[in-house]
Design an enzyme around this catalytic site. Structure first.
Site, PDB file in Angstrom:
ATOM      1  N   CYS A  11       0.849  -1.131  -0.114  1.00  0.00           N
ATOM      2  CA  CYS A  11      -0.001  -0.085  -0.080  1.00  0.00           C
ATOM      3  C   CYS A  11       0.896   1.438   0.053  1.00  0.00           C
ATOM      4  O   CYS A  11       0.205   2.176   0.027  1.00  0.00           O
ATOM      5  CB  CYS A  11      -0.943   0.118   1.390  1.00  0.00           C
ATOM      6  SG  CYS A  11      -2.014  -1.496   1.358  1.00  0.00           S
ATOM      7  N   HIS A  53      -9.819   2.415  -0.714  1.00  0.00           N
ATOM      8  CA  HIS A  53      -8.285   2.142  -0.744  1.00  0.00           C
ATOM      9  C   HIS A  53      -7.822   1.436  -2.142  1.00  0.00           C
ATOM     10  O   HIS A  53      -8.087   0.119  -2.291  1.00  0.00           O
ATOM     11  CB  HIS A  53      -7.900   0.900   0.376  1.00  0.00           C
ATOM     12  CG  HIS A  53      -6.446   0.702   0.808  1.00  0.00           C
ATOM     13  ND1 HIS A  53      -5.288   1.407   0.264  1.00  0.00           N
ATOM     14  CD2 HIS A  53      -5.875   0.337   1.918  1.00  0.00           C
ATOM     15  CE1 HIS A  53      -4.308   1.138   0.683  1.00  0.00           C
ATOM     16  NE2 HIS A  53      -4.466   0.541   1.615  1.00  0.00           N
ATOM     17  N   HIS A 101      -2.867   7.655   6.374  1.00  0.00           N
ATOM     18  CA  HIS A 101      -2.899   6.362   5.842  1.00  0.00           C
ATOM     19  C   HIS A 101      -4.518   5.865   6.196  1.00  0.00           C
ATOM     20  O   HIS A 101      -5.043   5.431   5.181  1.00  0.00           O
ATOM     21  CB  HIS A 101      -1.899   5.512   6.307  1.00  0.00           C
ATOM     22  CG  HIS A 101      -1.905   3.977   5.398  1.00  0.00           C
ATOM     23  ND1 HIS A 101      -1.757   3.997   4.319  1.00  0.00           N
ATOM     24  CD2 HIS A 101      -2.105   2.822   5.966  1.00  0.00           C
ATOM     25  CE1 HIS A 101      -1.885   2.710   3.753  1.00  0.00           C
ATOM     26  NE2 HIS A 101      -2.068   1.964   4.718  1.00  0.00           N
ATOM     27  N   LYS A 114      -9.732   7.854   2.529  1.00  0.00           N
ATOM     28  CA  LYS A 114     -10.196   6.384   2.284  1.00  0.00           C
ATOM     29  C   LYS A 114     -11.726   6.274   2.639  1.00  0.00           C
ATOM     30  O   LYS A 114     -12.212   5.377   2.142  1.00  0.00           O
ATOM     31  CB  LYS A 114      -9.349   5.497   2.752  1.00  0.00           C
ATOM     32  CG  LYS A 114      -7.759   5.382   2.174  1.00  0.00           C
ATOM     33  CD  LYS A 114      -6.956   4.237   2.751  1.00  0.00           C
ATOM     34  CE  LYS A 114      -5.547   3.987   2.076  1.00  0.00           C
ATOM     35  NZ  LYS A 114      -4.669   5.124   2.894  1.00  0.00           N
ATOM     36  N   PHE A 139       1.739  -3.046   4.451  1.00  0.00           N
ATOM     37  CA  PHE A 139       1.864  -4.252   4.885  1.00  0.00           C
ATOM     38  C   PHE A 139       3.501  -4.644   4.516  1.00  0.00           C
ATOM     39  O   PHE A 139       4.019  -4.077   3.557  1.00  0.00           O
ATOM     40  CB  PHE A 139       1.083  -5.488   4.157  1.00  0.00           C
ATOM     41  CG  PHE A 139      -0.489  -5.756   4.711  1.00  0.00           C
ATOM     42  CD1 PHE A 139      -0.680  -4.875   6.336  1.00  0.00           C
ATOM     43  CD2 PHE A 139      -1.336  -6.439   4.242  1.00  0.00           C
ATOM     44  CE1 PHE A 139      -1.755  -5.172   6.473  1.00  0.00           C
ATOM     45  CE2 PHE A 139      -2.501  -6.482   4.645  1.00  0.00           C
ATOM     46  CZ  PHE A 139      -2.695  -5.911   5.768  1.00  0.00           C
ATOM     47  N   GLU A 167      -1.223   4.656  14.056  1.00  0.00           N
ATOM     48  CA  GLU A 167      -0.826   5.834  13.283  1.00  0.00           C
ATOM     49  C   GLU A 167      -1.072   7.005  13.942  1.00  0.00           C
ATOM     50  O   GLU A 167      -0.166   8.128  14.115  1.00  0.00           O
ATOM     51  CB  GLU A 167      -1.845   5.898  11.940  1.00  0.00           C
ATOM     52  CG  GLU A 167      -1.391   7.047  11.020  1.00  0.00           C
ATOM     53  CD  GLU A 167      -2.139   7.171   9.902  1.00  0.00           C
ATOM     54  OE1 GLU A 167      -2.978   6.306   9.432  1.00  0.00           O
ATOM     55  OE2 GLU A 167      -1.695   8.056   8.751  1.00  0.00           O
TER      56      GLU A 167
END
Lengths: 415, 78
Positions: free
Chosen positions: A166, A342, A305, A337, A402, A316
């Site tokens: 991502c 996403h 994010h 998002k 990830f 985060e």
């Protein structure tokens, strides 16, 4: 080494809202969700999940049938976004000029040509066919988008694809930025694209239990970052591209400058493949600030994010609290998002565009559907409805992938 | 369906080449049919008529040569 200033002179999108960045940003300010319920006709079990599709996108119309037919959908989305950014920057499509021998492309995709290979598997195993089309391999190449962009614009410099889950396109933009800043390339096209509707890919995401739940009625509100009742992320397809250009080169040709890219920080959590750690994200945030020559006090907006997973969101916010200290409580943060979904490898580029437009328009898009904040995500100034008429000097866009790969991009408003 | 018509329909649908340009004497290069697209055309014939094309076939340079090659394979294997 002399550092060149880096201008953002082109923005291009293939989004669920269409291809006009200004309209895209207006929809986000309005809190308009593009998330819908997807139900496929796959047997024995259809895909049935909230999803974001670029339903209005016609590859034939955008690219011409001959080019579109040689591309997997991820590359169609990417090349079309690059076309739009290139046009926005005011460059002719293809010119045999020596200048362009040093211009390049840095692209990002998490999944690449997965759909092309999935079609091959279906043809061979499901339909019992004995052969595949010769184009199958070409369509499946993960570097198809960057290669076609270089061909279409006649760019003779570096042409590469970064695949970092991502964070793919955020890292691509960062690497492109470094090449312009160093003087290696006066112009770089950068961005990302992904088409995660391949059946096995979507089912694999489903198995991870990180996808938002929702049905025909609730899908548009299904992605709720930072909310106490968040249930996960929503996959989406899309493409986004930026043209990064040497500032003096841009000024000399009278280009419109949307914003200035100032810095890029990247790091790895080096701890776990799918469990993010604040310490790694802090390193990326601090690296981006240092690279940009900024302090935490210079930042007026964070595009988070913010995927709306149970584990990711609090980590985060913890990283932001650690970096911004006492100021964190007054630091505007939003996760868009919640509306555009996403786009995996394209997400960093989509959100880089959101960040540049926030600075250009001096307006903050919200985190949609954030009525009930998770106390674990408290401590920053969550933007829950659009704010216009702001004074925004600089902003960061976070991409935390990830693999523990983190990337943070820093932009500044143009006076 | 005759081979020329199949080739015309293929090039019209894939490359938007007007059928009237696809004449026997037309060079494939001039029609922007590169080696990849030529492989796709041959695949179309393999698929449609269950033909098997040898690996070392000499590449046709014109539409007419391509038609002759496909006609020969269809008559041999059809």
């Amino acid at each position: 080494m002399t550092r060149r200033r880096v201008a953002v002179t082109g923005l291009g999108l293939v989004s669920p809202y269409g291809g006009d960045p200004a309209d895209f940003f207006a929809r986000l300010l309005a809190g308009e969700s593009a998330i819908r319920f997807l139900r496929t006709d796959d047997v024995p079990r259809p895909l049935a999940m909230p999803f974001v599709s670029c339903a209005g996108f016609s590859a034939d119309a955008m690219l011409g049938r001959a080019l579109a037919g040689t591309l997997d959908r991820f590359a169609q989305l990417g090349v079309a976004a690059a076309f739009a950014a290139w046009d926005d920057a005011g460059f002719p499509r293809k010119e045999a000029v020596p200048d362009r021998e040093s211009w390049g492309v840095a692209w990002g995709t998490a999944l690449g040509g997965t759909l092309a290979y999935e079609k091959g598997y279906r043809d061979l195993w499901q339909r019992g066919r004995e052969r595949l089309s010769p184009l199958s391999l070409i369509q499946g190449l993960n570097n198809a988008a960057n290669a076609h962009i270089s061909i279409q614009f006649g760019l003779g410099g570096v042409s590469m694809t970064h695949t970092v889950a991502c964070a793919s396109s955020a890292i691509a933009i960062g690497e492109a930025f470094r090449r312009v800043r160093s003087g290696e390339a006066p112009v770089m096209v950068s961005g990302g694209s992904d088409a995660p509707q391949a059946y096995a890919v979507a089912r694999a995401w489903e198995a991870l239990r990180v996808l938002a739940s929702g049905d025909e009625n609730t899908a548009p509100q299904s992605c709720r970052p930072f909310s106490v009742d968040r249930s996960g992320l929503v996959l989406g397809e899309g493409g986004a591209a930026l043209v990064l250009e040497d500032w003096e080169h841009a000024v000399a040709r009278g280009a419109r400058i949307h914003g200035e890219m100032l810095g890029y920080g990247t790091s790895c959590d080096h701890s776990h493949l799918v469990r993010p750690e604040a310490a790694g994200q802090v390193r990326a945030l601090e690296a981006a600030l240092a690279d940009a020559g900024l302090t935490s006090g210079d930042i007026d907006y964070i595009n988070a994010h913010g995927t709306a997973t149970a584990e990711g969101d609090p980590v985060e916010v913890a990283a932001l609290r650690a970096v911004f200290g006492e100021r964190a409580a007054r630091l505007p943060v939003s996760a868009t998002k919640s509306m555009h979904g996403h786009q995996l490898g394209a997400a960093g580029a989509v959100e880089a565009i959101v960040t540049v437009l926030a600075l250009r328009e001096q307006a903050l898009p919200p985190t949609a559907h954030l009525a009930d904040l998770d106390p674990a995500c408290a401590g920053v100034d969550h933007v829950v409805t659009a704010r216009r008429g702001q004074t925004l000097r600089a902003a960061l866009s976070n991409s935390f992938a990830f693999g523990g790969s983190n990337a943070v991009l820093a932009f500044r408003a143009v006076a | 369906m005759d081979s020329l018509t199949i080739i015309r329909e293929f090039l019209d649908s894939r490359l938007e080449i007007a059928p009237e340009r696809v004449l026997p004497e037309a060079k494939l290069d001039d029609l922007d049919v590169d080696s990849l697209m030529l492989a796709e055309i041959m695949f179309e014939f393999e698929d449609r008529f269950n033909l098997t094309l040898r690996r070392n076939l000499k590449s046709p340079r014109t539409v007419g040569e391509l038609v002759a090659l496909m006609d020969r394979l269809r008559s041999e294997q059809g």
